[in-house]
Motif scaffolding. Structure first.
Motif, short mmCIF file in Angstrom:
data_model
loop_
_atom_site.label_atom_id
_atom_site.label_comp_id
_atom_site.label_asym_id
_atom_site.label_seq_id
_atom_site.Cartn_x
_atom_site.Cartn_y
_atom_site.Cartn_z
N LEU A 129 48.52 48.00 51.00
CA LEU A 129 49.60 48.85 51.54
C LEU A 129 49.20 49.43 52.90
O LEU A 129 49.97 50.19 53.49
CB LEU A 129 49.93 49.98 50.56
CG LEU A 129 50.57 49.54 49.24
CD1 LEU A 129 50.67 50.71 48.27
CD2 LEU A 129 51.96 48.94 49.48
N GLY A 130 48.01 49.09 53.36
CA GLY A 130 47.60 49.54 54.69
C GLY A 130 46.65 50.71 54.68
O GLY A 130 46.30 51.22 55.73
N ALA A 131 46.22 51.16 53.49
CA ALA A 131 45.24 52.25 53.43
C ALA A 131 43.87 51.67 53.77
O ALA A 131 43.56 50.55 53.38
CB ALA A 131 45.22 52.88 52.05
N ARG A 132 43.10 52.45 54.50
CA ARG A 132 41.78 51.94 54.92
C ARG A 132 40.70 52.68 54.12
O ARG A 132 40.58 53.90 54.24
CB ARG A 132 41.61 52.19 56.42
CG ARG A 132 40.38 51.56 57.00
CD ARG A 132 40.47 51.48 58.50
NE ARG A 132 41.57 50.62 58.92
CZ ARG A 132 42.62 51.02 59.60
NH1 ARG A 132 42.72 52.27 59.95
NH2 ARG A 132 43.57 50.18 59.94
N PRO A 133 39.94 51.93 53.32
CA PRO A 133 38.90 52.59 52.53
C PRO A 133 37.85 53.22 53.44
O PRO A 133 37.46 52.61 54.45
CB PRO A 133 38.28 51.44 51.73
CG PRO A 133 39.25 50.31 51.82
CD PRO A 133 39.96 50.47 53.12
N LEU A 134 37.44 54.42 53.10
CA LEU A 134 36.43 55.11 53.89
C LEU A 134 35.06 54.89 53.25
O LEU A 134 34.95 54.73 52.03
CB LEU A 134 36.75 56.60 53.97
CG LEU A 134 38.08 56.95 54.65
CD1 LEU A 134 38.37 58.43 54.52
CD2 LEU A 134 38.04 56.54 56.12
N ALA A 135 34.04 54.94 54.08
CA ALA A 135 32.69 54.65 53.60
C ALA A 135 32.28 55.61 52.48
O ALA A 135 31.66 55.22 51.51
CB ALA A 135 31.72 54.73 54.76
N GLY A 136 32.66 56.88 52.61
CA GLY A 136 32.24 57.86 51.61
C GLY A 136 33.19 57.98 50.43
O GLY A 136 33.18 58.99 49.74
N GLY A 137 34.03 56.98 50.20
CA GLY A 137 35.05 57.07 49.15
C GLY A 137 36.33 57.62 49.74
O GLY A 137 36.34 58.22 50.81
N GLY A 138 37.44 57.41 49.04
CA GLY A 138 38.73 57.86 49.54
C GLY A 138 39.28 56.88 50.56
O GLY A 138 38.68 55.82 50.83
#
Lengths: 229, 336
Positions: A148-157
């Motif tokens: 859906l276009g969300a970008r996973p962040l390195a620290g989670g979330g």
């Protein structure tokens, strides 16, 4: 001279039809979306989608979507705004969303129902993302969020700044599937301002005789258009 | 915090590529270690010269799986933000992080524990990779979107996927396929980010972007349109370097007096009644110029194109309405 004869003839035909109780001949122009818009056209993923209404003014619903008193629970009346700041939408907003967001690649119309229901007929252009797949317990959920276009962040979330705008619907005001999908998305951090809720769902879509994806078979199953009540 | 460190690494390697000098060597001569961590302003390449080596450097840094520096080395960004602090330990950690994260030119000052992230390609990335979809805005937005696309970390690989309930799995796969079909239209940002990932040359990117713009497939910010109606990819790419620096917390926002003379530049000094004098600068648009390129030329940052546009509203209807031979007023730094 010729013109005036034609006008008189068609006027007479309408009179006769009205007096004798017969429905006037089905013509697409007579059941429009709005006064200024007969139907909506858009191109989605290279396919043209036309959304119009069943042309027969006498058409009524048959079958599943005519029930008034489903047992609650589980079929309870759902709120218009289950998640604060998620904008409620009607049919015109949904059609506008398809044109302005889905066709531009900036939004997705999400059918939150289970595949069995989606297969019976859906709003044209919808993608089936069942509410259960958005539950945090689904190991695929993060991939769906990424799609859906969300970008996973390195620290989670996730970073949702580039995520698609979503319009979510399900069977209707008596079904909690779109509500659960919206709540799951919000819990994952999806910004409410990027989500819209078509609470009316299939129920309201069908009662207006709007085009259903899945071909004539789906339409026959869901919304039987009959000339005679 | 981690992101900040990664960007430090990007900038470290970027600066090293440009200057050809390992930062660690330079830092030895700087009395205050903190001052040394912030590299001096990097001279942005002139728009006419393809800035290939710089971008090779950027991409080398971006494409490497960014090392995740553990908490032990992490105080660096805090130390940078709080410029008053003279905590030498934090500065040393920042320096170590900088070295660890990217240059490869020198041994770390103090070896710090480094955790390598899992960088496996997830199933979803193969099924669907939606590109960012910002509206055609200004250069800053375009650049930010490209950097975001390039630095996005990969989602967790599906080790837990095997445990999924079959019905849920089938639904999820169907949903992913459905979403993959909902392919977004190409954007300027997406095209450039993809080409940079592939390691394409500046000339290739220029041709790619201009072809897509010619077919009206992508929207282009007005400031990037040259007097000939082409897309000024050189300025876009130069702005990318600036944004990478921004992300690392380096001051870039202050405009610099870059140009005092040269082709097309006129400077008039007018004596005022009170004895002071005021300078007026003009620039005659040349072939191939874009508003972004002119802002880069005068202020060292394409992002200031709006100041020039606003000062010339009388002759420019939109930022892309530039024509060779037009004489533009160039606002002084104090007017920005």
């Amino acid at each position: 001279m010729l013109v005036s004869v034609k006008v008189r003839l068609s006027g007479a035909a309408v009179c006769i039809a009205a007096l004798s109780g017969f429905a006037p001949p089905a013509a697409g122009q007579e059941v429009r979306l709005t006064e200024s818009m007969a139907e909506a056209r858009l191109v989605l993923n290279g396919r043209e989608i036309v959304i119009g209404r069943t042309p027969n003014p006498e058409a009524v619903l048959r079958g599943e979507f005519t029930k008034t008193s489903r047992a609650c629970p589980p079929f309870c009346i759902q709120p218009m705004t289950p998640v604060p700041d998620v904008a409620p939408a009607g049919e015109l907003e949904l059609i506008g969303f398809l044109q302005d967001h889905a066709a531009q690649g900036t939004g997705v119309l999400i059918d939150a129902r289970l595949p069995e229901w989606f297969g019976k007929g859906a709003i044209p252009g919808a993608v089936n993302v069942p509410f259960a797949t958005l539950d945090p317990s689904n190991p695929f959920r993060d991939q769906i969020l990424a799609a859906l276009g969300a970008r996973p962040l390195a620290g989670g979330g996730f970073d949702f700044s580039q995520a698609m705008t979503l319009m979510v619907y399900c069977n209707g005001p008596w079904s909690d599937q779109s509500v659960r999908a919206l709540q799951a998305l919000a819990a994952a951090g999806y910004p409410p301002e990027k989500m819209m809720h078509y609470r009316g769902g299939m129920q309201d879509w069908l009662i207006l005789g709007l085009t259903v994806a899945g071909g004539p078979e789906a339409e026959a199953k869901l919304a039987t258009a009959e000339g005679q009540p | 915090m981690k992101v900040g460190l990664i960007y430090l690494g990007i900038v470290g390697s970027l600066v090293a590529v440009i200057t050809g000098v390992p930062w660690v060597t330079l830092l030895k001569d700087v009395p205050d270690p903190l001052a040394g961590v912030i590299p001096p302003p990097v001279t942005a390449p002139a728009p006419q010269e393809p800035p290939a080596p710089v971008f090779t450097g950027v991409m080398a840094a971006l494409e490497e799986p960014a090392p995740e520096v553990t908490r032990a080395a992490a105080p660096a960004p805090d130390a940078l933000e709080a410029t008053q602090t003279d905590d030498a330990t934090a500065a040393a950690a920042a320096l170590a992080a900088l070295v660890v994260a990217g240059t490869g030119l020198a041994d770390p000052v103090e070896p710090e524990p480094v955790a390598a992230p899992a960088a496996e390609q997830p199933v979803a990335a193969q099924v669907a990779a939606p590109a960012p979809q910002p509206q055609a805005g200004d250069i800053d937005q375009t650049t930010a979107a490209i950097l975001a696309a390039l630095t996005g970390t990969a989602p967790e690989s599906g080790a837990a996927v095997a445990a999924a309930d079959p019905a849920l799995q089938a639904m999820s796969v169907a949903a992913l396929n459905g979403l993959a079909n909902a392919k977004p239209a190409p954007t300027l940002e997406g095209l450039v980010a993809q080409a940079l990932r592939e390691g394409q040359s500046d000339a290739y990117i220029d041709a790619l972007v201009n072809e897509a713009a010619g077919r009206k497939e992508i929207a282009v910010p007005g400031a990037l349109v040259t007097a000939e109606g082409k897309v000024d990819t050189a300025v876009l790419l130069a702005d990318l370097v600036g944004k990478a620096q921004d992300a690392a917390g380096q001051p870039r926002s202050a405009p610099r007096e870059v140009v005092t003379g040269g082709d097309g530049v006129e400077v008039h000094t007018v004596a005022q009644a009170d004895g002071s004098s005021q300078q007026f600068r003009f620039y005659t648009v040349a072939r191939g110029d874009s508003l972004g390129a002119i802002a880069e030329k005068f202020y060292g940052d394409a992002g200031y194109y709006l100041a020039i546009f606003e000062a010339n509203r009388a002759i420019l209807s939109t930022p892309d309405a530039l024509n060779a031979g037009q004489r533009l007023v160039i606002p002084g730094i104090s007017q920005l």
